[in-house]
Design a protein around this motif. Structure first.
Motif, PDB file in Angstrom:
ATOM      1  N   LEU A  30       0.879  -1.167   0.000  1.00 43.33           N
ATOM      2  CA  LEU A  30       0.000   0.000   0.000  1.00 43.33           C
ATOM      3  C   LEU A  30       0.913   1.212   0.000  1.00 43.33           C
ATOM      4  CD1 LEU A  30      -2.563   1.695   0.343  1.00 43.33           C
ATOM      5  CD2 LEU A  30      -2.454   1.223   2.803  1.00 43.33           C
ATOM      6  N   PHE A  31       0.915   1.948  -1.098  1.00 42.90           N
ATOM      7  CA  PHE A  31       1.653   3.205  -1.176  1.00 42.90           C
ATOM      8  C   PHE A  31       0.637   4.305  -0.908  1.00 42.90           C
ATOM      9  CE2 PHE A  31       4.725   1.514  -4.707  1.00 42.90           C
ATOM     10  CZ  PHE A  31       5.280   0.628  -3.804  1.00 42.90           C
ATOM     11  N   TYR A  32       0.875   5.106   0.115  1.00 44.19           N
ATOM     12  CA  TYR A  32      -0.067   6.188   0.389  1.00 44.19           C
ATOM     13  C   TYR A  32       0.683   7.494   0.602  1.00 44.19           C
ATOM     14  CZ  TYR A  32       1.030   5.794   5.372  1.00 44.19           C
ATOM     15  OH  TYR A  32       1.675   5.768   6.575  1.00 44.19           O
ATOM     16  N   GLY A  33      -0.012   8.579   0.321  1.00 42.99           N
ATOM     17  CA  GLY A  33       0.553   9.913   0.469  1.00 42.99           C
ATOM     18  C   GLY A  33      -0.210  10.894  -0.407  1.00 42.99           C
ATOM     19  N   ILE A  34       0.122  12.142  -0.269  1.00 48.94           N
ATOM     20  CA  ILE A  34      -0.593  13.183  -1.003  1.00 48.94           C
ATOM     21  C   ILE A  34      -0.412  13.012  -2.515  1.00 48.94           C
ATOM     22  CG2 ILE A  34      -0.483  14.853   0.880  1.00 48.94           C
ATOM     23  CD1 ILE A  34       1.870  16.180  -0.587  1.00 48.94           C
ATOM     24  N   GLU A  35      -1.292  13.624  -3.263  1.00 44.71           N
ATOM     25  CA  GLU A  35      -1.211  13.580  -4.730  1.00 44.71           C
ATOM     26  C   GLU A  35       0.124  14.152  -5.182  1.00 44.71           C
ATOM     27  OE1 GLU A  35      -3.295  12.330  -7.087  1.00 44.71           O
ATOM     28  OE2 GLU A  35      -4.543  11.565  -5.457  1.00 44.71           O
ATOM     29  N   ILE A 155      -7.740  -4.626   5.031  1.00 45.57           N
ATOM     30  CA  ILE A 155      -6.920  -4.501   3.820  1.00 45.57           C
ATOM     31  C   ILE A 155      -5.542  -3.975   4.203  1.00 45.57           C
ATOM     32  CG2 ILE A 155      -6.593  -3.146   1.704  1.00 45.57           C
ATOM     33  CD1 ILE A 155      -9.533  -3.498   1.107  1.00 45.57           C
ATOM     34  N   ILE A 156      -5.507  -2.957   5.033  1.00 43.01           N
ATOM     35  CA  ILE A 156      -4.229  -2.375   5.465  1.00 43.01           C
ATOM     36  C   ILE A 156      -3.358  -3.428   6.151  1.00 43.01           C
ATOM     37  CG2 ILE A 156      -3.167  -0.664   6.996  1.00 43.01           C
ATOM     38  CD1 ILE A 156      -5.765   1.031   6.559  1.00 43.01           C
ATOM     39  N   SER A 157      -3.965  -4.263   6.954  1.00 41.24           N
ATOM     40  CA  SER A 157      -3.199  -5.273   7.701  1.00 41.24           C
ATOM     41  C   SER A 157      -2.593  -6.341   6.800  1.00 41.24           C
ATOM     42  CB  SER A 157      -4.080  -5.929   8.764  1.00 41.24           C
ATOM     43  OG  SER A 157      -5.057  -6.756   8.162  1.00 41.24           O
ATOM     44  N   ARG A 158      -3.096  -6.474   5.587  1.00 42.87           N
ATOM     45  CA  ARG A 158      -2.576  -7.488   4.662  1.00 42.87           C
ATOM     46  C   ARG A 158      -1.576  -6.930   3.657  1.00 42.87           C
ATOM     47  NH1 ARG A 158      -7.335  -8.871   6.596  1.00 42.87           N
ATOM     48  NH2 ARG A 158      -7.906 -11.043   6.864  1.00 42.87           N
ATOM     49  N   CYS A 159      -1.231  -5.667   3.798  1.00 42.59           N
ATOM     50  CA  CYS A 159      -0.297  -5.005   2.890  1.00 42.59           C
ATOM     51  C   CYS A 159       0.888  -4.452   3.676  1.00 42.59           C
ATOM     52  CB  CYS A 159      -0.970  -3.831   2.190  1.00 42.59           C
ATOM     53  SG  CYS A 159      -2.383  -4.236   1.168  1.00 42.59           S
ATOM     54  N   GLN A 160       2.026  -4.372   3.014  1.00 41.09           N
ATOM     55  CA  GLN A 160       3.132  -3.615   3.597  1.00 41.09           C
ATOM     56  C   GLN A 160       2.906  -2.166   3.189  1.00 41.09           C
ATOM     57  OE1 GLN A 160       7.151  -4.918   2.921  1.00 41.09           O
ATOM     58  NE2 GLN A 160       7.986  -2.991   3.647  1.00 41.09           N
ATOM     59  N   THR A 161       2.810  -1.278   4.163  1.00 41.24           N
ATOM     60  CA  THR A 161       2.508   0.117   3.868  1.00 41.24           C
ATOM     61  C   THR A 161       3.785   0.932   3.739  1.00 41.24           C
ATOM     62  OG1 THR A 161       2.226   0.610   6.205  1.00 41.24           O
ATOM     63  CG2 THR A 161       0.246   0.044   4.984  1.00 41.24           C
ATOM     64  N   LEU A 162       3.824   1.754   2.730  1.00 44.72           N
ATOM     65  CA  LEU A 162       4.942   2.662   2.486  1.00 44.72           C
ATOM     66  C   LEU A 162       4.407   4.030   2.124  1.00 44.72           C
ATOM     67  CD1 LEU A 162       7.220   0.328   0.314  1.00 44.72           C
ATOM     68  CD2 LEU A 162       7.550   0.927   2.692  1.00 44.72           C
TER      69      LEU A 162
END
Length: 162
Positions: A30-35, A155-162
């Motif tokens: 999961l890649f998250y961050g601002i646009e 869903i978050i728990s099943r992904c490596q978040t970056l």
């Protein structure tokens, strides 16, 4: 293009390069961050690396796989986006589930990039959970989102978040 083209994401690049060097990629990110921070660019670069004929931490940029990813025509790199700018529907995730069961056609990995994953309908998000629990070995799912909290905690728990 190399990892050095991804600006301002040194920590993320180091984590990805380490996973590639150790051949220990998780089945989902999961890649998250601002646009505009480079989530999609990073996801596409990772898709290129895992399917490049050189099989190193950097893509060669000259093999057919690298060219196809650059041109968005690689049969094993699939981008899912909201339909009509609204949301990602359950039918799109069901297609992912049907196709992910097959081995990669040309490359080493089937890579699914779910852009704006935070726009999945509730039904689509619940449908994705089963795939995230038991993904095939030759698959990689990358979710892109603005806010981590906008996705289901399961869903978050099943992904490596970056």
């Amino acid at each position: 293009m190399g990892w050095n083209q991804i600006k301002g994401q040194n920590r993320v690049v180091k984590i990805l390069c380490r996973a590639l060097a150790q051949k220990r990629l998780p089945h989902a990110y999961l890649f998250y961050g601002i646009e505009g921070v480079g989530k999609k660019l990073t996801a596409l670069h990772l898709a290129k690396v895992v399917n490049c004929r050189q099989q190193t931490e950097e893509p060669c940029g000259i093999c057919p796989a690298c060219h196809k990813v650059d041109k968005a025509i690689h049969p094993d790199v699939i981008l899912i986006q909201p339909e009509e700018g609204e949301s990602i529907k359950i039918e799109q995730i069901r297609r992912l589930q049907e196709e992910i069961a097959y081995k990669p056609f040309e490359g080493y990995f089937k890579v699914w990039i779910i852009d704006q994953a935070d726009k999945m309908t509730q039904q689509a998000a619940n449908c994705l959970l089963k795939t995230l629990e038991e993904p095939p070995a030759s698959s990689l799912i990358i979710l892109l989102a603005v806010q981590e909290e906008s996705l289901l905690p399961t869903i978050i728990s099943r992904c490596q978040t970056l």
